[in-house]
Design an enzyme around this catalytic site. Sequence first.
Site, PDB file in Angstrom:
ATOM      1  N   HIS A  34       0.858  -1.190   0.000  1.00 50.78           N
ATOM      2  CA  HIS A  34       0.000   0.000   0.000  1.00 50.78           C
ATOM      3  C   HIS A  34       0.900   1.249   0.000  1.00 50.78           C
ATOM      4  O   HIS A  34       1.985   1.241   0.608  1.00 50.78           O
ATOM      5  CB  HIS A  34      -0.881   0.057   1.265  1.00 50.78           C
ATOM      6  CG  HIS A  34      -2.143  -0.750   1.194  1.00 50.78           C
ATOM      7  ND1 HIS A  34      -2.621  -1.485   2.258  1.00 50.78           N
ATOM      8  CD2 HIS A  34      -3.058  -0.912   0.199  1.00 50.78           C
ATOM      9  CE1 HIS A  34      -3.771  -2.073   1.929  1.00 50.78           C
ATOM     10  NE2 HIS A  34      -4.057  -1.741   0.682  1.00 50.78           N
ATOM     11  N   CYS A  62      -2.033   2.953   9.092  1.00 49.99           N
ATOM     12  CA  CYS A  62      -3.088   2.037   8.632  1.00 49.99           C
ATOM     13  C   CYS A  62      -4.261   1.988   9.614  1.00 49.99           C
ATOM     14  O   CYS A  62      -5.382   1.687   9.220  1.00 49.99           O
ATOM     15  CB  CYS A  62      -2.564   0.618   8.495  1.00 49.99           C
ATOM     16  SG  CYS A  62      -1.134   0.413   7.462  1.00 49.99           S
TER      17      CYS A  62
HETATM   18  N1  ARG Z   1      -4.092  -7.030   6.855  1.00 45.79           N
HETATM   19  C1  ARG Z   1      -4.460  -5.812   6.188  1.00 45.79           C
HETATM   20  C2  ARG Z   1      -4.499  -6.055   4.687  1.00 45.79           C
HETATM   21  O1  ARG Z   1      -3.693  -6.794   4.189  1.00 45.79           O
HETATM   22  C3  ARG Z   1      -3.489  -4.708   6.510  1.00 45.79           C
HETATM   23  C4  ARG Z   1      -3.899  -3.385   5.939  1.00 45.79           C
HETATM   24  C5  ARG Z   1      -2.855  -2.311   6.077  1.00 45.79           C
HETATM   25  N2  ARG Z   1      -3.372  -1.079   5.704  1.00 45.79           N
HETATM   26  C6  ARG Z   1      -2.697  -0.064   5.111  1.00 45.79           C
HETATM   27  N3  ARG Z   1      -3.277   1.051   4.965  1.00 45.79           N
HETATM   28  N4  ARG Z   1      -1.475  -0.240   4.654  1.00 45.79           N
HETATM   29  O2  ARG Z   1      -5.328  -5.538   3.981  1.00 45.79           O
END
Ligand code: ARG
Length: 290
Positions: free
Chosen positions: A169, A263
Site C-alpha cells: 500500500h 493504517c
Molecule cells: N491485513 C491488512 C491487509 O492486508 C493490513 C492493511 C494495512 N493497511 C494499510 N493502509 N497499509 O489488507
Amino acid sequence: MSELPWGRRFLMCPPEHFGVLYEINPWMHREVAVDLDRARHQWGELVATLVEAGAEVELLDSQPELPDLVFTANAGTVNNGRYVPSRFRHPNRQPEVDHDIAWFTEHGFDVAPLPEGIGHEGAGDALPFRGVFLSGYRSRSDAGAHGPLSALLGAPVRPIELVDERLYHLDLTFCPLDDRRALVAPHAWDSYGRKVVEALVPEPFVLEDDEMLAFCANSVVVGTTVVMPACPPRVGRQLERWGFDVVPVDVSEFLKAGGGCRCLTLALDVSVGPQAGDAPPPSSESEAAR
Ligand code: ARG
C-alpha cells in the site's frame, strides 16, 4: 514552512475482533497468534498519543469476522466531506465496506462509490500532498482507478506503481510531513512514480530499505508530532532537525497483519482542490481577456 492542513480528525476502530485469520499480504502468517490484550493496549496508546497531540478520534464499531476492519485507512478515500468507499481486491475484506458506508452515511458524508469492477483500497493507497492525491496501485488498487477517483474526489490524482510486494500500500512508502516535506521510499516505486514524487516534494527524506521495512513511513502526523511504529536513529535525527516531535508507539501486534500506525487511522478532515462555495480560480484565458 506550514503544517499539513489535515490530520486533526481521524476514524479508528477498536481491535475487539482483530486477528490474523487469513493471509493477503507477505507479513501475515496465520500460525502467528495475536495477543488481543496487547493489541487493545497498543491501540489505546495510539489513540491517547493522537489525542495528546491535538487530534480528535471518532470510532467505528468493530465487527465479528472482520479482523482487518481496524485498518480504517482502507475504509475509503475522503475529500471535502465526500467519501469514496473502497473496493477491496480480496474477498476477505469486501464485507467491511457495508459497515464503513453505514458509518459515513450516519455522519453526514456524501457517499460516492467508484464504478463497479474498479479496485481501490482508500487512503491506504491515496495520500494528499500539495493539492493532489498520490495513488498507489498494483497489489491492491487498480491502475485504472485514478481517473474515476479523481473525478469523484474533485482533485488531481497521480498514480504510482508499487513494485515491492512487501510494501503493498502507498502508505507504507510515503508520509507527508508538512507542506514541503515527506518521508519517501523510492525503491518501492516504478520510475514514473519516482519522477512524480521528485517533481512534487520539495524536501524529501529518502528512507533506506531497513527503515522502510520497519514501517517508518506508516506514521501519523498531527501538526508537528509524528507518531511512528518505530523510529530508526537516522530518521529521528532528521525529523528533530526539521522541528518535529517524534513519538514512537509500539504497534507490534498489528504489524503481524502488515499494518502500522497510519493504517489504523483514516483522516476525515482532508480538503484538496476547490470546495463547494469557493470562487473558481481565474483561468489564464480570463486573465488575458481582462
Ligand atoms: N491485513 C491488512 C491487509 O492486508 C493490513 C492493511 C494495512 N493497511 C494499510 N493502509 N497499509 O489488507
